[in-house]
Scaffold this motif. Structure first.
Motif, mmCIF file in Angstrom:
data_model
loop_
_atom_site.group_PDB
_atom_site.id
_atom_site.type_symbol
_atom_site.label_atom_id
_atom_site.label_comp_id
_atom_site.label_asym_id
_atom_site.label_seq_id
_atom_site.Cartn_x
_atom_site.Cartn_y
_atom_site.Cartn_z
ATOM 1 N N ASP A 5 28.926 12.560 4.622
ATOM 2 C CA ASP A 5 29.035 14.000 4.502
ATOM 3 C C ASP A 5 29.477 14.310 3.095
ATOM 4 O O ASP A 5 30.592 14.688 2.826
ATOM 5 C CB ASP A 5 29.985 14.611 5.527
ATOM 6 C CG ASP A 5 31.133 13.702 5.923
ATOM 7 O OD1 ASP A 5 31.720 13.949 6.967
ATOM 8 O OD2 ASP A 5 31.421 12.767 5.176
ATOM 9 N N THR A 6 28.526 14.076 2.197
ATOM 10 C CA THR A 6 28.750 14.125 0.772
ATOM 11 C C THR A 6 28.136 15.379 0.192
ATOM 12 O O THR A 6 27.157 15.885 0.698
ATOM 13 C CB THR A 6 28.094 12.902 0.105
ATOM 14 O OG1 THR A 6 28.638 11.742 0.694
ATOM 15 C CG2 THR A 6 28.311 12.867 -1.369
ATOM 16 N N SER A 7 28.703 15.848 -0.896
ATOM 17 C CA SER A 7 28.112 16.988 -1.578
ATOM 18 C C SER A 7 27.107 16.522 -2.600
ATOM 19 O O SER A 7 27.402 15.680 -3.433
ATOM 20 C CB SER A 7 29.198 17.791 -2.294
ATOM 21 O OG SER A 7 28.621 18.744 -3.136
ATOM 22 N N VAL A 26 24.469 19.815 8.824
ATOM 23 C CA VAL A 26 24.193 18.450 8.412
ATOM 24 C C VAL A 26 22.722 18.149 8.671
ATOM 25 O O VAL A 26 22.138 18.637 9.644
ATOM 26 C CB VAL A 26 25.106 17.452 9.156
ATOM 27 C CG1 VAL A 26 24.891 17.512 10.660
ATOM 28 C CG2 VAL A 26 24.909 16.031 8.655
ATOM 29 N N ARG A 78 27.656 22.907 1.933
ATOM 30 C CA ARG A 78 27.629 21.560 1.369
ATOM 31 C C ARG A 78 26.391 20.818 1.862
ATOM 32 O O ARG A 78 26.009 20.943 3.026
ATOM 33 C CB ARG A 78 28.884 20.798 1.789
ATOM 34 C CG ARG A 78 30.159 21.286 1.108
ATOM 35 C CD ARG A 78 30.207 20.868 -0.330
ATOM 36 N NE ARG A 78 31.454 21.270 -0.970
ATOM 37 C CZ ARG A 78 31.765 20.968 -2.227
ATOM 38 N NH1 ARG A 78 30.923 20.253 -2.961
ATOM 39 N NH2 ARG A 78 32.892 21.365 -2.752
ATOM 40 N N ARG A 80 25.159 18.105 3.278
ATOM 41 C CA ARG A 80 25.590 16.935 4.025
ATOM 42 C C ARG A 80 24.397 16.258 4.700
ATOM 43 O O ARG A 80 23.514 16.933 5.231
ATOM 44 C CB ARG A 80 26.620 17.328 5.087
ATOM 45 C CG ARG A 80 27.892 17.943 4.531
ATOM 46 C CD ARG A 80 28.736 18.505 5.657
ATOM 47 N NE ARG A 80 29.920 19.196 5.153
ATOM 48 C CZ ARG A 80 31.166 18.760 5.279
ATOM 49 N NH1 ARG A 80 31.398 17.618 5.907
ATOM 50 N NH2 ARG A 80 32.175 19.441 4.796
#
Length: 248
Positions: A5-7, A26, A78, A80
């Motif tokens: 769950d990265t930007s 997501v 974000r 994700r």
């Protein structure tokens, strides 16, 4: 695999932004891994990147398409992505859900789905494993194709295959955003030629991160420290089109 769950945002910020305050979604990806014949790591990374590009460019994701609102909501927050693994009956159930299966040159199968709320996964995806399996390359990958985009991985980071697949997807998405529509069309029609490679030369990695190219910076939710540079997207060095990515 591991969740990610990265930007895929511009440089990591410690303070909340409008993207943090928006409803969070997501993009699920599921990789087909059978115990007897697991895919090669590099093929899995490249297939995941192409899967992201495939759903970004699919007509259902654009305009008034059936996935368009979910895609917009996801990209307003974000960026994700979560990679999970499936085998046997799990994979058959995953294939039955609305999405797109992309097959890599080495036979890796990755299915990508329209974005879902963080706490709103379909049950057949929510039950899939996100850990316990990693992938290897049986032999060193060939040199990157100079006619396609190269997604360079940070040589100093030890990422699981699932984490690296999500990061490669982030890098491909940043490259896609960088291109004007005519060049996106050319890339799509060419089948999204790309390579994912580790930038083994530290000096080259440093040069890549300083060259003004699209850079993925991790938000630090899993595996690695916040703000870590994970991927740099470098454009083709020859071929019939040259996106505005430059090269080192």
């Amino acid at each position: 695999m591991t969740s990610d769950d990265t930007s895929a945002d511009s440089p990591f910020r410690s303070e909340p932004t409008a993207r943090d305050e928006a409803p969070q979604f997501v993009l699920p990806l599921v990789v087909h891994i059978e115990r007897a014949a697991p895919p090669a790591r590099t093929d899995a990374l490249e297939t995941a990147a192409r899967a992201v590009l495939t759903i970004l460019s699919d007509e259902r994701s654009l305009g008034d398409g059936e996935w368009a609102q979910a895609m917009r909501d996801w990209q307003d927050a974000r960026i994700r992505k979560v990679v999970r693994r499936a085998r046997g009956a799990e994979w058959r159930r995953a294939e039955a859900l609305d999405g797109i299966t992309v097959t890599g040159s080495g036979g890796t199968e990755v299915r990508v789905y329209p974005p879902v709320p963080l706490d709103g996964w379909p049950k057949d995806l929510a039950r899939l494993q996100v850990s316990g399996t990693d992938l290897d390359d049986p032999e060193p990958p060939a040199p990157a194709d100079p006619a396609g985009v190269t997604l360079w991985l940070n040589p100093d980071l030890d990422m699981t295959a699932g984490k690296a697949m999500a990061q490669a997807g982030h890098g491909a998405q940043l490259a896609w955003w960088e291109l004007p529509e005519p060049r996106r069309k050319e890339w799509r029609e060419a089948g999204f030629p790309l390579s994912v490679r580790v930038a083994d030369d530290p000096a080259r990695w440093t040069a890549l991160t300083r060259a003004g190219l699209p850079v993925v910076r991790d938000a630090g939710f899993t595996e690695i420290a916040p703000g870590s540079c994970t991927v740099v997207a470098e454009g083709p060095r020859d071929g019939n089109w040259q996106p505005d990515l430059g090269h080192v």
